[in-house]
Enzyme design. Sequence first.
Site, mmCIF file in Angstrom:
data_model
loop_
_atom_site.group_PDB
_atom_site.id
_atom_site.type_symbol
_atom_site.label_atom_id
_atom_site.label_comp_id
_atom_site.label_asym_id
_atom_site.label_seq_id
_atom_site.Cartn_x
_atom_site.Cartn_y
_atom_site.Cartn_z
ATOM 1 N N GLY A 239 3.864 -25.576 -1.290
ATOM 2 C CA GLY A 239 5.887 -25.772 -1.829
ATOM 3 C C GLY A 239 6.224 -26.762 -2.515
ATOM 4 N N GLY A 273 -0.606 -26.913 -3.866
ATOM 5 C CA GLY A 273 -1.185 -26.521 -5.227
ATOM 6 C C GLY A 273 -1.147 -27.601 -6.023
ATOM 7 N N ARG A 274 0.327 -27.573 -5.988
ATOM 8 C CA ARG A 274 1.211 -28.182 -7.911
ATOM 9 C C ARG A 274 0.756 -29.934 -7.254
ATOM 10 N NH1 ARG A 274 5.134 -24.902 -10.552
ATOM 11 N NH2 ARG A 274 5.370 -23.739 -9.119
ATOM 12 N N TYR A 314 9.320 -18.382 -16.375
ATOM 13 C CA TYR A 314 10.257 -19.383 -14.944
ATOM 14 C C TYR A 314 10.870 -20.155 -15.824
ATOM 15 C CZ TYR A 314 5.950 -18.576 -12.068
ATOM 16 O OH TYR A 314 5.018 -18.329 -11.640
ATOM 17 N N CYS A 341 3.617 -12.940 -31.469
ATOM 18 C CA CYS A 341 4.012 -12.013 -31.635
ATOM 19 C C CYS A 341 5.116 -11.568 -29.882
ATOM 20 C CB CYS A 341 3.528 -11.091 -31.961
ATOM 21 S SG CYS A 341 2.571 -11.605 -33.146
HETATM 22 C C1 LIG Z 1 0.525 -20.325 -4.079
HETATM 23 C C2 LIG Z 1 0.448 -20.650 -2.406
HETATM 24 C C3 LIG Z 1 0.203 -22.549 -2.152
HETATM 25 C C4 LIG Z 1 0.572 -23.727 -2.266
HETATM 26 O O1 LIG Z 1 2.098 -23.832 -3.324
HETATM 27 P P1 LIG Z 1 2.458 -24.728 -4.035
HETATM 28 O O2 LIG Z 1 3.563 -24.774 -4.856
HETATM 29 O O3 LIG Z 1 1.527 -25.136 -5.723
HETATM 30 O O4 LIG Z 1 1.995 -26.298 -3.225
HETATM 31 C C5 LIG Z 1 0.309 -22.559 -0.657
HETATM 32 N N1 LIG Z 1 -0.206 -21.131 0.270
HETATM 33 C C6 LIG Z 1 -0.049 -20.218 -0.306
HETATM 34 C C7 LIG Z 1 -0.049 -18.941 0.886
HETATM 35 C C8 LIG Z 1 0.002 -19.707 -1.276
HETATM 36 O O5 LIG Z 1 0.383 -18.252 -1.338
#
Ligand SMILES: *Cc1c(COP(=O)(O)O)cnc(C)c1O
Length: 417
Positions: A239, A273-274, A314, A341
């Site tokens: 997150g 992730g991000r 978003y 489209c």
């Molecule tokens: C999507 C997700 C993440 C990664 O979130 P980021 O915002 O990309 O860091 C981590 N844990 C869970 C359970 C997720 O669903």
Amino acid sequence: MNSFNFQNNNLYAESVSVSDLVRAYGSPLYVYSKTQIEFNWNLFKKSFGEHSHLICYAVKANSNIAVLNILAKLGSGFDIVSLGELERVIAAGGEPRKCVFSGVGKTEKSIQKALEYGIYCFNIESEDELDCIESVSSSLNMIAPISIRVNPNVDAQTHPYISTGLNENKFGVCPDIALSMYKKAALSENLKVCGLDYHIGSQITEVSPFLEALDRALELIEKLKSENITIKHLDIGGGVGVSYDGEKTINIEDYLNYVTARANDMKILVEPGRSIVGNAGIFVTKVEYLKQNDIKSFAIVDGAMNDLIRPSLYESFHQAVLIDDNSIGLSGEWDIVGPVCESADFLAKNRKLTLEKGDYIAILTTGAYGFVLSSNYNSRPRVSEVMVSEKTHSLVRKRETIESLFENEYLFEDETN
Ligand SMILES: *Cc1c(COP(=O)(O)O)cnc(C)c1O
């Protein structure tokens, strides 16, 4: 560090000019930087210092096997949400014993496979799922390592579509239910209580929601201790927000120092992730047509919402820059739109640029939730992905062909005609 920089008005990916990449691989195109991915991952590692930890990269942010392989070589773990992601991790050289399995809808088959591969932990999201994992693991005569995903009911103050830590969201269970699930799990011979986890949302740029969630989790862990249930690892989810427009975001080192200081002897898992891949990727697209009327200027490009859906889904902001900024062409405030489209098909709005037909625009910070969310809408083949490392570059996913778009389809042979 930023791997995408201008030198003499030309955009570079590490030491390679993006123009060269477009010449070699065509357009539209995703370009990733290996050095940036490694740098971002190492920032997490460094911040943990000596504290016992496991960084589980959230595969869904960018699941290209070249990306996974780079992280596997660093020793990364992975957060997976499907059997497909687990198989990808293995194909990329990742280790199942470093994988945590999240997601609200794990199928029986995926649970069985994950058990057989020997994953690190199941992050359980409901009582029904707990029962299912226990029954699969008992039928295999195995012991499933488990963690329960707690919903700490904190507002992550992010876009509602990527907020997950409120009771109204489908993820996790509230602390009371978690407590009773842990008690039940502790009595099972086929379950082993290992951890507790939460993940409150994505693109969070203030640390306070994370600290609030940590407090809620630690309270519950204390309660469990008084019931003689020991939590060995705390998984704080992902997150961490990235900077899309120069905005301030979480200081990872400060955040993790705070967490480890409060974790005592618990191992800490984190699921970024991000923040690992977001700023390690760009999306390059060609200006096909310019179109102006009394009130609007449109740059129609060859990339579209099916390639990069974040702006449409978003209303997210991404910087848009010319890869070769020669100041030739028409000046204006352009909406950069695709050929799909749908009126929602835009990549950027109201951007001051000097454009001419044939220019290439890079949409920045698109390494996360870019290619992975792409589709074939409007029968558009998915684009190529390229990895750069210093002076070297190579294709890590080839452009789809038009023929491949309908290779799994059949004509309906109707007896009546
Ligand atoms: C999507 C997700 C993440 C990664 O979130 P980021 O915002 O990309 O860091 C981590 N844990 C869970 C359970 C997720 O669903």
